[in-house]
Motif scaffolding. Structure first.
Motif, PDB file in Angstrom:
ATOM      1  N   VAL A 330     -10.702  32.402  69.460  1.00 50.46           N
ATOM      2  CA  VAL A 330      -9.377  32.463  70.078  1.00 50.46           C
ATOM      3  C   VAL A 330      -8.552  33.594  69.459  1.00 50.46           C
ATOM      4  CG1 VAL A 330      -7.258  31.178  70.565  1.00 50.46           C
ATOM      5  CG2 VAL A 330      -9.467  30.010  70.628  1.00 50.46           C
ATOM      6  N   ARG A 337      -5.545  40.815  73.465  1.00 47.41           N
ATOM      7  CA  ARG A 337      -4.440  40.686  74.424  1.00 47.41           C
ATOM      8  C   ARG A 337      -3.196  41.399  73.902  1.00 47.41           C
ATOM      9  NH1 ARG A 337      -0.692  40.161  77.605  1.00 47.41           N
ATOM     10  NH2 ARG A 337      -0.155  38.289  78.793  1.00 47.41           N
ATOM     11  N   ASN A 409      -5.665  26.751  71.370  1.00 45.85           N
ATOM     12  CA  ASN A 409      -6.628  26.948  72.448  1.00 45.85           C
ATOM     13  C   ASN A 409      -6.295  28.212  73.240  1.00 45.85           C
ATOM     14  OD1 ASN A 409      -4.689  26.260  74.541  1.00 45.85           O
ATOM     15  ND2 ASN A 409      -5.037  24.088  74.040  1.00 45.85           N
ATOM     16  N   VAL A 410      -7.190  28.575  74.147  1.00 47.67           N
ATOM     17  CA  VAL A 410      -7.048  29.834  74.873  1.00 47.67           C
ATOM     18  C   VAL A 410      -5.779  29.854  75.722  1.00 47.67           C
ATOM     19  CG1 VAL A 410      -8.075  31.299  76.662  1.00 47.67           C
ATOM     20  CG2 VAL A 410      -9.520  30.316  74.869  1.00 47.67           C
ATOM     21  N   ALA A 411      -5.470  28.733  76.373  1.00 48.36           N
ATOM     22  CA  ALA A 411      -4.273  28.685  77.218  1.00 48.36           C
ATOM     23  C   ALA A 411      -3.008  28.899  76.391  1.00 48.36           C
ATOM     24  CB  ALA A 411      -4.207  27.353  77.955  1.00 48.36           C
ATOM     25  N   GLU A 412      -2.961  28.294  75.217  1.00 45.56           N
ATOM     26  CA  GLU A 412      -1.796  28.472  74.341  1.00 45.56           C
ATOM     27  C   GLU A 412      -1.723  29.889  73.810  1.00 45.56           C
ATOM     28  OE1 GLU A 412      -1.634  23.840  72.742  1.00 45.56           O
ATOM     29  OE2 GLU A 412      -2.894  25.332  71.747  1.00 45.56           O
ATOM     30  N   GLU A 414      -2.731  32.543  75.403  1.00 47.17           N
ATOM     31  CA  GLU A 414      -2.226  33.336  76.526  1.00 47.17           C
ATOM     32  C   GLU A 414      -0.728  33.128  76.716  1.00 47.17           C
ATOM     33  OE1 GLU A 414      -3.354  35.609  78.484  1.00 47.17           O
ATOM     34  OE2 GLU A 414      -5.436  35.672  77.813  1.00 47.17           O
ATOM     35  N   GLU A 415      -0.286  31.876  76.585  1.00 43.99           N
ATOM     36  CA  GLU A 415       1.141  31.585  76.715  1.00 43.99           C
ATOM     37  C   GLU A 415       1.952  32.320  75.647  1.00 43.99           C
ATOM     38  OE1 GLU A 415       4.241  27.777  76.287  1.00 43.99           O
ATOM     39  OE2 GLU A 415       2.065  27.449  76.222  1.00 43.99           O
TER      40      GLU A 415
END
Length: 428
Positions: A330, A337, A409-412, A414-415
């Protein structure tokens, strides 16, 4: 409520006790990778109480262990046998890589580094210590004396004679223009020259990645190359793992392992993440070094049962769920990113780091001049967007520090990256 608390804070606590934000917030509770303030605002936490809530807020396994231990006994001091302390020491000794290791528990990283300096200077019969420029090792009298960061070193008085070495910051200083191989060679030559002008020091203390300094680091192998030179002079190597330990860098469990040629350090210090918020620090050293003291000593609160229970539960969770691997995966995505974002923000000089230990250095566009105001502005914008991050740097650097709990996690990720992108793009 917050305004009243701020006034009360200012009336009874020191002026030099730093607070983030123009309007400081009171964090009241947390869960997972999120925290809430007293106004009910929810934040994604990318700083973890200064890299201390390393696993997750309110991790059930840790809170259960703390509650159960509190129901038995909270504290007895080191004057009595302590099963949780012995069990955690056994695990850490094995994980450290140091042969014939002994572990001494403290309540903080500052106290751990203070103890390591006591051991090194006693063992070597010298009060001279080598430290890195831009370093930070704590707030005690001796730790301040080996801190190479003016912003965190309030006095030149010290019980130690400290000599500062090049190498902790790769992209600044007299060797910055060199490639990695020549950079390491130049730093080693500088160390050799320094040792030729002084009596042999007791130790070199160094952070594999400089925390307060803005998550800066040398090329891999620098400290291994230093170790060869130090060994010739009988000088000990202390790896300050207070911020880099427990798998945070992703690639390694300890920061020193990126410089592992020739084996582990003579001592390592740890704290922060092992307790997941509970107050634990410590030193690991070879028995001959740890046992060199010829006077009695104890620790009233180091190794107390409730913190050891928390540390055991947290370490078990960290290993069983491969949080080091998660930091690598991650964290790698998050760094890439953020680098993509930085390519479109002229104020970003560098995005650096490993795993979930990431620094974003800001400068005035087109220069290498640190932009402290921009860092503070991004910190504020990120908070307004629902994200908490940290900041750091030395006299000529200023950086955002990103160090979420290792369960991110990946979603967090990205957020958080999206919030940071908006905050960075707001720089004027």
């Amino acid at each position: 409520m917050t305004d009243d608390l701020l006034g009360r804070h200012r009336s009874v606590l020191p002026d030099w006790l730093a607070l983030y934000y123009e309007e400081p917030i009171e964090i009241t509770h947390g869960e997972g990778r999120h925290v809430w303030d007293s106004e009910g605002n929810r934040y994604l936490d990318f700083f973890g109480g200064i890299l201390t809530t390393a696993t997750a807020h309110a991790l059930p396994e840790v809170t259960k262990a703390v509650s159960e231990q509190a129901g038995r006994i909270i504290h007895s001091s080191t004057l009595y046998l302590n099963r949780p302390m012995v069990e955690l020491a056994e695990r850490i000794a094995q994980l450290s890589g140091i042969p014939d290791a002994r572990v001494f528990f403290t309540t903080s990283g500052t106290e751990a580094n203070d103890t390591a300096l006591l051991l090194a200077t006693t063992h070597r019969r010298s009060n001279t210590v080598l430290a890195m420029r831009n370093s930070y090792h704590g707030r005690s009298f001796s730790a301040v004396g080996v801190t190479g960061n003016r912003g965190w070193s309030p006095t030149a008085l010290s019980p130690l004679q400290t000599l500062y070495v090049h190498g902790g910051v790769r992209t600044r200083g007299p060797f910055a223009a060199l490639d990695d191989y020549d950079f390491v060679a130049a730093c080693v030559d500088d160390l050799k020259d320094l040792l030729g002008h002084t009596r042999p020091p007791a130790a070199l203390i160094a952070e594999p990645i400089q925390g307060v300094g803005g998550f800066t680091s040398p090329p891999d192998g620098l400290y291994a190359a230093f170790r060869e030179v130090l060994h010739e002079h009988g000088v000990l190597w202390i790896s300050d793992e207070v911020q880099t330990g427990w798998g945070r860098t992703g690639e390694h469990f300890w920061g020193w392992q990126a410089h592992g040629r020739g084996g582990p350090p003579d001592m390592l210090t740890f704290a922060k993440g092992i307790g997941n918020g509970m107050s634990i620090g410590g030193v690991v050293a070879r028995a001959e070094i740890m046992n060199c003291l010829d006077a009695n000593s104890i620790s009233t609160f180091g190794g107390t049962q409730i913190t050891m229970a928390a540390g055991l539960a947290n370490l078990n969770y960290l290993l069983e769920h491969d949080l080091q691997g998660n930091a690598r995966r991650v964290g790698g995505l998050l760094i890439e990113r953020l680098r993509a974002v930085a390519a479109h923000v002229p104020a970003v000089r560098e995005v650096r780091g490993r795993g979930l230990m990431i620094g974003i250095e800001l400068t005035r566009p087109g220069t290498d001049e640190a932009d402290h105001a921009a860092v503070s502005a991004v910190l504020e914008e990120a908070r307004a967007g629902g994200l908490l991050v940290g900041k750091g740097g030395g006299h000529d650097t200023s950086a955002l520090r990103i160090a979420p709990p290792l369960t991110l996690n990946v979603a967090e990720a990205e957020e958080g990256a999206a919030i940071l992108e908006r905050a960075l793009r707001s720089i004027r």
